[in-house]
Design a protein around this motif. Structure first.
Motif, PDB file in Angstrom:
ATOM      1  N   SER A   1       0.831  -1.206   0.000  1.00  0.00           N
ATOM      2  CA  SER A   1       0.000   0.000   0.000  1.00  0.00           C
ATOM      3  C   SER A   1       0.862   1.251   0.000  1.00  0.00           C
ATOM      4  N   VAL A   2       1.931   1.229   0.830  1.00  0.00           N
ATOM      5  CA  VAL A   2       2.818   2.387   0.893  1.00  0.00           C
ATOM      6  C   VAL A   2       3.436   2.622  -0.483  1.00  0.00           C
ATOM      7  N   LEU A   3       3.895   1.546  -1.111  1.00  0.00           N
ATOM      8  CA  LEU A   3       4.444   1.658  -2.464  1.00  0.00           C
ATOM      9  C   LEU A   3       3.385   2.238  -3.410  1.00  0.00           C
ATOM     10  N   GLY A   4       2.156   1.722  -3.297  1.00  0.00           N
ATOM     11  CA  GLY A   4       1.078   2.188  -4.164  1.00  0.00           C
ATOM     12  C   GLY A   4       0.826   3.678  -4.009  1.00  0.00           C
ATOM     13  N   ILE A   5       0.843   4.154  -2.764  1.00  0.00           N
ATOM     14  CA  ILE A   5       0.583   5.584  -2.546  1.00  0.00           C
ATOM     15  C   ILE A   5       1.722   6.413  -3.141  1.00  0.00           C
ATOM     16  N   LEU A   6       2.969   5.899  -3.008  1.00  0.00           N
ATOM     17  CA  LEU A   6       4.091   6.617  -3.627  1.00  0.00           C
ATOM     18  C   LEU A   6       3.922   6.679  -5.146  1.00  0.00           C
ATOM     19  N   VAL A   7       3.536   5.542  -5.736  1.00  0.00           N
ATOM     20  CA  VAL A   7       3.334   5.515  -7.186  1.00  0.00           C
ATOM     21  C   VAL A   7       2.243   6.505  -7.578  1.00  0.00           C
ATOM     22  N   MET A   8       1.158   6.529  -6.775  1.00  0.00           N
ATOM     23  CA  MET A   8       0.043   7.429  -7.095  1.00  0.00           C
ATOM     24  C   MET A   8       0.493   8.889  -7.024  1.00  0.00           C
ATOM     25  N   VAL A   9       1.248   9.219  -5.961  1.00  0.00           N
ATOM     26  CA  VAL A   9       1.705  10.605  -5.809  1.00  0.00           C
ATOM     27  C   VAL A   9       2.624  10.977  -6.972  1.00  0.00           C
ATOM     28  N   THR A  10       3.519  10.040  -7.357  1.00  0.00           N
ATOM     29  CA  THR A  10       4.383  10.292  -8.518  1.00  0.00           C
ATOM     30  C   THR A  10       3.535  10.586  -9.749  1.00  0.00           C
ATOM     31  N   GLY A  11       2.507   9.745  -9.959  1.00  0.00           N
ATOM     32  CA  GLY A  11       1.629   9.931 -11.115  1.00  0.00           C
ATOM     33  C   GLY A  11       0.968  11.298 -11.095  1.00  0.00           C
ATOM     34  N   ILE A  12       0.460  11.695  -9.919  1.00  0.00           N
ATOM     35  CA  ILE A  12      -0.270  12.970  -9.839  1.00  0.00           C
ATOM     36  C   ILE A  12       0.678  14.140 -10.080  1.00  0.00           C
ATOM     37  N   TYR A  13       1.906  14.052  -9.504  1.00  0.00           N
ATOM     38  CA  TYR A  13       2.847  15.155  -9.718  1.00  0.00           C
ATOM     39  C   TYR A  13       3.301  15.226 -11.174  1.00  0.00           C
ATOM     40  N   GLY A  14       3.598  14.062 -11.763  1.00  0.00           N
ATOM     41  CA  GLY A  14       4.007  14.057 -13.168  1.00  0.00           C
ATOM     42  C   GLY A  14       2.917  14.669 -14.043  1.00  0.00           C
ATOM     43  N   TRP A  15       1.709  14.307 -13.732  1.00  0.00           N
ATOM     44  CA  TRP A  15       0.527  14.777 -14.444  1.00  0.00           C
ATOM     45  C   TRP A  15       0.395  16.298 -14.293  1.00  0.00           C
ATOM     46  N   SER A  16       0.554  16.803 -13.056  1.00  0.00           N
ATOM     47  CA  SER A  16       0.378  18.238 -12.834  1.00  0.00           C
ATOM     48  C   SER A  16       1.471  19.056 -13.499  1.00  0.00           C
ATOM     49  N   LEU A  17       2.673  18.485 -13.550  1.00  0.00           N
ATOM     50  CA  LEU A  17       3.798  19.297 -14.016  1.00  0.00           C
ATOM     51  C   LEU A  17       4.031  19.169 -15.515  1.00  0.00           C
ATOM     52  N   GLU A  18       3.473  18.129 -16.159  1.00  0.00           N
ATOM     53  CA  GLU A  18       3.660  18.059 -17.612  1.00  0.00           C
ATOM     54  C   GLU A  18       2.721  19.075 -18.259  1.00  0.00           C
ATOM     55  N   PRO A  19       3.104  19.600 -19.427  1.00  0.00           N
ATOM     56  CA  PRO A  19       2.246  20.603 -20.058  1.00  0.00           C
ATOM     57  C   PRO A  19       0.867  20.018 -20.344  1.00  0.00           C
ATOM     58  N   ALA A  20      -0.178  20.834 -20.152  1.00  0.00           N
ATOM     59  CA  ALA A  20      -1.543  20.328 -20.236  1.00  0.00           C
ATOM     60  C   ALA A  20      -1.908  19.879 -21.637  1.00  0.00           C
ATOM     61  N   SER A  21      -1.299  20.455 -22.655  1.00  0.00           N
ATOM     62  CA  SER A  21      -1.720  20.049 -23.998  1.00  0.00           C
ATOM     63  C   SER A  21      -0.583  20.179 -24.992  1.00  0.00           C
TER      64      SER A  21
END
Lengths: 247, 663
Positions: free
Chosen positions: B643-663
C-alpha cells in the motif's frame, strides 16, 4: 429576422483578442468560467456530501458513550480554549490566502510566495495542534476503539485534518512552482482555485468546531427518537447544503 | 437558419510543430486521452464484465431449476448472487453508460474532447482497477458473499471473518473514485464546452441525462464512500461503527458496543436510491434519442422531458427509506417516504407519456434500436408499476425479501437499462465502428432477449407472491415453486442465446459489415454530422448551433427558420458580422474538406501515461491492504508495504501529471 448568436470567449470580457494566442490552452467556454474553476466548485459540492455523511455519523453517535457509560466523554477531555486558538489560526490562514491571491493578481510574485508560505505555515500550525490534541486525548484514554465518541470524533476530525494536510502540500507545491518562475499575473486563476479549496476547508472547520466542541450534549427523555430524527435531519441537511453548494 | 461552421479565433485549426502521436499499438491505447478511445475501452471492459455477471446469473438459474438442487453449495450460491448484483450494477450497467457518455457527449455538443482528457483516462483506469480488485477475490478464494447491499452486522468481523467483505468494500471504494472523477469531468464538459449557440435548452436529451446523472453521482457517491470507509475502519482497526454488541466466540453477547447497524442502511440507501436513477437515466436518455429518429418526429415535450429528468433526480434523494420500511423506523418516516416515493412516479409517468406521444402519428420504422427502445418503454412501465406498489408500506412489508422484489428491479434494470443500452449499441454502432450491424440478426437478438426476459422475470412476480424468498440457494419440492422456476431458467437461457446472436452479429460486422454512411438513420444530432467513425479531432471546425435537432433543421428547414436566413454573430456581446447558412450539409462539408485539404493540424492534447500510473498506484494501495502480510510491514504502525508503495506511485503519477504541459 436575424437571430443573435453569442460566441463567448475564455474569460468573459476580461481578455481581449490580443492575448488570445497566449491562451491557446484555454479554449473559450460556454459559461465564461474556466474549466478548472468549475471543476473545483463541483468537487466542493461533492466534498460537502463527504463531510455531511461524516458529520451525520458523529451526530448519530453523539451522547452514545454517555448513555452506555463508556468514558472518556467529550465534556471531560475537550480543551476548548486550546482548540479555539488553533481554529483561530486556521481562520487567519484564509486571510493570508486572500493576500496571496491579491499579490499575484498585481503580478507581485514575491508577495505571492510570502503569503502562500504563510498560509501553509498557519495550516501546519493547525495540523500540528491537532496532532498534539490527538496525542493528549490518547494519553487520557481515548483511542479510536475506546467508544463511539472516540471512533466518530477521530474519523471526522482526522478526515478534516487530512484535507488541511493535502492543502498544505498543494500550497507548498505552488510555492515551488513559483520559485521556478512559473507564475505571472495571468496565472492568478491557479492560485484562486487553490484558494477556493483552502477557504472551503476552513469553513467546514467552523461547522465541525461548532457542532463537535461548542454545543454540549444533554441527555433528553426519549433519546432514541431524538437520535433517529437527528440522524435523518442531518443527512437531509447535508444534501441541501451540498445541492446549495453546486448551484 | 442552419448550423454554420463559424471559424472562432480560438477554435481555429492551429499549426503544431511536434510530430503526431502514434495512433496504433498497445502503448497508444495505454496512454490515450481521446474520449472516443476511452469510450471504447469502457464499452469493451464493461461488456466483458456483463458477460461474466451473466454467466453467474445462468449458474444461479441452473441451481434453481429443480428443488433441492446441489449444483452449487450454499456458500458458492451466496458468492454468485453477490457478485452477480455487484458486477452488473458497478461493472456493467454504470460503465456501459460511461462508454456512451464518453463517446457520444462531446460529439453531441460539438466539442473536440472532454474538459479534462487526462482525468478521463484516469477515471477509466481506476474503474478497471476497481473491477480487477473485486474479481481478484475469485483468485484469492475470498469472494464477497454478503449480498450487494452489504448489510451490517453481516459484514462485521464477527460474522464475516475472511477477506471476502474487504474485497467488496475496497473494490467499490476504488470504483467510487473512478465514478466521481468521471462525473466531475462530464459536469464541466457539458456546462462549459457546448458549441457556440448551443444553449442548455438546445442540448440533446442524452447529454442532459448525462449531466443529471453526473450530478447524481457526485452527490450520492460520497455517502457510500464514507459508509465503506467506516466499514473498513470496523474491519481493519476494530472500531464499532456498525457493531451493536461485542460477542464472544461462542456467540454470547458480552456487552453493548454502541454502534448501530442501521447507520449503514441509511448511508447505503442515501447512495443506493440515487444509484437506481444513475442506472436508469442514461437509458432514458438513449431512448429519448432513438424514438424521435425512428418516428421521424422531434421529441414530444423536450423541455418537460428535461424537467422530468431533473425532478426524478431531485426526488431520488428523498426516497431512500422505502428500502428500509421493514426496519421499524416507525409510522411517520414510513408515511413521509411512501409519499415521496409515490411522487416520483409523476415525472416518470411524464416520460412514458412523452415517448408514447412522440411515436403517436409518427412514421415509425421498427429497426433494431427502435425495438429495444420500445422494449424499455413497455417493460420499464411494468417495473415502475410494481415499484409504486412497493411504495405502499403494508404491501412492501409483504413483498420485502421475496422474489416479487427480484422481479421488480429486474424489470427496471434489465427490462429498462440493459434493453436501452443494447438499443444504444445498435443505434451508435455505425458511428463507433464505421460499419453497420445486420438487421436480421439484430431483430433475432431482440426477440430472443425480449421473450427470454419476460419468461425469466415475469413468473418471479408469482413466485414472490407465493412466498419464495430471495437469496435462498434451494427450495423444497412441496413448496409448489418448481414450475415457474423452470420457466424462469428457460427464459434465462433464451436471453443468453440472444446475447450470443449479438456477439455473432458484432463479429460479422467487424469482419465484413456494410460500410456505414455519416448519418445512416437520418438522425438530427451533431454526432451524425461527422464521418463514421469520427476523425480524432471530431469536428474540423466547431459547429455553430442555432436550433435543437440541428441536422434536421439543416436538411428540412423549420417553420419561420428558413435555411437561407442570416444571423448575427457576436463575441462577448459585440456584433462582429453576419453569418449565412452553408450550401452543403455539415456531413458533406466535413467529407469535402477532408478530401480537399491536407491532414488538418488541429491542436489535440498529448497522450499521457501519468493517469495510468496514478491508477496503478491506487490499485496497489488497495491490494496491499487485501493481501496484508506482517512479514513485509513497515514501521511501528505495521503499514502494509504494498500500500505504501502504491501511494508513492500514485503521488508520482499525480505530480508528473500536474507538471507536464496540459496540452
Amino acid at each position: 429576422m436575424a437571430t443573435a448568436i453569442e460566441v463567448q470567449t475564455a474569460h468573459g470580457s476580461g481578455h481581449g483578442q490580443a492575448d488570445a494566442h497566449d491562451h491557446a490552452e484555454h479554449p473559450p467556454t460556454s459559461t465564461g468560467l474556466d474549466h478548472r474553476k468549475l471543476l473545483m466548485w463541483a468537487f466542493l459540492a461533492s466534498d460537502c456530501m463527504f463531510f455531511g455523511s461524516l458529520i451525520a455519523t458523529y451526530m448519530t453517535y453523539r451522547g452514545r458513550s454517555e448513555e452506555l457509560q463508556m468514558p472518556p466523554y467529550p465534556s471531560e477531555i475537550f480543551d476548548i480554549p486550546y482548540t479555539s486558538v488553533s481554529a483561530f489560526v486556521l481562520l487567519m490562514s484564509s486571510l493570508t490566502m486572500v493576500l496571496a491571491l491579491a499579490a499575484i493578481q498585481k503580478g507581485n510574485v514575491r508577495g505571492l510566495r510570502i503569503w502562500l508560505t504563510a498560509t501553509a505555515l498557519l495550516g501546519a500550525v493547525f495540523v500540528g495542534g491537532q496532532f498534539f490534541e490527538f496525542t493528549a486525548f490518547y494519553h487520557e484514554g481515548l483511542s479510536l476503539q475506546t467508544n463511539m465518541f472516540g471512533a466518530s470524533f477521530y474519523v471526522l476530525t482526522g478526515f478534516h485534518g487530512a484535507h488541511v494536510t493535502i492543502g498544505i502540500i498543494w500550497l507548498l507545491s505552488l510555492v515551488f512552482v513559483s520559485l521556478r518562475g512559473g507564475f505571472a499575473a495571468k496565472d492568478s486563476l491557479t492560485i484562486e482555485i487553490a484558494g477556493l479549496y483552502w477557504h472551503f476547508v476552513d469553513i467546514v472547520w467552523i461547522v465541525i468546531f461548532t457542532l463537535v466542541y461548542l454545543i454540549p450534549y444533554e441527555e433528553v427523555e426519549g433519546g432514541e427518537a431524538v437520535h433517529e430524527a437527528g440522524q435523518m435531519l442531518s443527512t437531509i441537511g447535508g444534501q441541501f447544503a451540498a445541492i446549495g453548494g453546486l448551484w | 437558419m442552419a448550423t454554420i461552421a463559424y471559424p472562432s479565433p480560438h477554435a481555429q485549426a492551429q499549426v503544431v510543430a511536434r510530430p503526431k502521436p502514434k495512433t496504433s499499438g498497445l502503448w497508444s491505447w495505454l496512454t490515450t486521452v481521446d474520449h472516443k478511445r476511452i469510450g471504447i475501452l469502457y464499452g469493451a471492459s464493461a461488456f466483458m464484465f456483463f458477460l461474466i455477471a451473466g454467466l453467474e446469473a445462468l449458474i444461479i438459474r441452473s441451481q434453481l431449476v429443480r428443488p433441492e438442487n446441489s449444483l452449487v453449495g450454499d456458500q458458492r450460491y451466496n458468492e454468485l448472487f453477490t457478485m452477480h448484483g455487484t458486477t452488473m450494477i458497478f461493472l456493467a450497467i454504470m460503465p456501459l453508460g460511461s462508454a456512451f457518455f464518453n463517446y457520444i457527449v462531446p460529439l453531441q455538443i460539438g466539442a473536440r474532447d472532454v474538459a479534462f482528457p487526462r482525468l478521463n483516462a484516469f477515471s477509466y483506469w481506476v474503474f478497471l482497477a476497481g473491477g480487477l480488485i473485486l474479481n481478484a477475490s475469485w483468485i484469492a478464494n475470498a469472494v464477497p458473499d454478503q449480498g450487494w447491499y452489504g448489510y451490517a452486522p453481516l459484514t462485521s468481523k464477527i460474522f464475516s471473518k475472511g477477506a471476502n467483505v474487504d474485497y467488496w468494500a475496497l473494490g467499490l471504494q476504488v470504483l467510487g473514485i473512478a465514478s466521481i472523477a468521471a462525473s466531475l469531468n462530464f459536469i464541466v464538459t457539458i456546462i462549459n464546452m457546448r458549441a457556440p449557440g448551443m444553449t442548455m435548452m438546445r442540448v440533446p436529451i442524452f447529454t442532459w441525462a448525462t449531466l443529471i446523472v453526473s450530478i447524481l453521482i457526485v452527490m450520492a457517491f460520497p455517502a457510500i464512500t464514507i459508509g465503506l470507509a467506516l466499514l473498513s475502519f470496523d474491519r481493519f482497526t476494530g472500531t464499532d461503527f456498525y457493531v451493536a454488541f461485542n460477542v464472544a466466540a461462542d456467540g454470547q453477547i458480552i456487552s453493548a458496543a454502541g454502534g448501530d447497524p442501521l447507520l449503514w442502511q441509511h448511508l447505503f440507501w442515501v447512495f443506493g436510491h440515487p444509484e437506481v436513477y444513475i442506472l436508469i437515466l442514461p437509458a432514458f436518455g438513449i431512448v429519448s434519442e432513438i424514438i424521435p429518429v425512428f418516428s421521424r418526429k422531434p421529441l414530444f415535450g423536450y423541455a418537460v422531458m428535461v424537467y422530468a429528468i431533473a425532478a426524478i433526480a431531485f426526488l431520488g434523494f428523498g426516497v431512500w427509506v422505502h428500502h428500509m420500511f421493514t426496519t421499524g423506523l416507525g409510522p411517520t418516516p414510513n408515511a413521509v417516504f411512501a409519499g415521496s416515493t409515490m411522487l416520483i412516479a409523476i415525472p416518470t409517468g411524464v416520460k412514458i407519456l412523452n415517448w408514447t406521444a412522440t411515436m403517436w402519428g409518427g412514421s415509425l420504422r421498427f429497426t433494431t434500436p427502435m425495438l429495444f427502445a420500445v422494449g424499455l418503454v413497455s417493460q420499464f412501465t411494468i417495473g415502475g408499476l410494481s415499484g409504486v406498489m412497493h411504495a405502499v408500506v403494508p404491501v412492501d412489508t409483504q413483498h420485502n425479501d421475496s422474489y416479487f422484489v427480484v422481479a421488480h428491479f429486474h424489470y427496471v434494470l434489465f427490462g429498462g437499462s440493459i434493453f436501452a443500452l443494447f438499443g444504444g449499441i445498435y443505434y451508435w454502432w455505425p458511428k463507433f465502428t464505421g460499419r453497420m450491424l445486420d438487421e436480421r440478426l439484430g431483430k433475432l437478438h431482440f426477440w430472443l432477449q425480449f421473450i427470454g426476459f419476460n419468461m425469466a422475470f415475469f413468473p418471479m412476480h408469482f413466485l414472490g407472491l407465493q412466498g419464495m424468498p430471495r437469496r435462498y440457494s434451494s427450495y423444497g419440492a412441496e413448496s409448489g415453486w418448481w414450475f415457474w422456476n423452470v420457466v424462469a431458467t428457460v427464459g434465462a437461457f433464451l436471453i443468453a442465446a440472444g446475447i450470443l446472436v449479438f456477439l455473432m452479429n458484432a463479429a460479422r460486422s467487424f469482419k465484413d459489415g456494410e460500410k456505414a454512411p455519416d448519418n445512416p438513420w437520418d438522425a438530427p444530432t451533431l454526432e451524425w454530422a461527422v464521418p463514421s467513425p469520427p476523425p480524432v479531432y471530431n469536428f474540423r471546425e466547431v459547429p455553430l448551433v442555432t436550433h435543437r435537432d440541428p441536422l434536421w433543421i439543416e436538411k428540412y428547414g423549420a417553420e419561420g427558420h428558413h435555411a437561407e436566413q442570416e444571423v448575427d454573430v457576436t463575441i462577448a456581446g459585440k456584433k462582429i458580422g453576419e453569418g449565412e447558412a452553408p450550401d452543403e450539409e455539415p456531413a458533406e462539408q466535413a467529407t469535402h474538406r477532408l478530401e480537399h485539404s491536407d491532414e488538418p493540424n488541429i491542436h489535440l492534447p498529448n497522450p499521457s501515461y501519468y493517469p495510468l500510473l496514478a491508477a496503478i498506484g491506487i490499485f496497489l494501495a488497495a491490494m496491499g491492504l487485501l493481501v496484508y502480510n506482517p512479514a513485509i510491514a513497515i514501521g511501528a504502525l505495521e503499514l502494509p508495504a504494498i500500500s505504501v508503495l502504491g501511494i508513492l506511485v500514485m503521488v508520482t503519477g499525480i505530480y508528473g501529471w500536474s507538471l507536464e504541459p496540459a496540452s
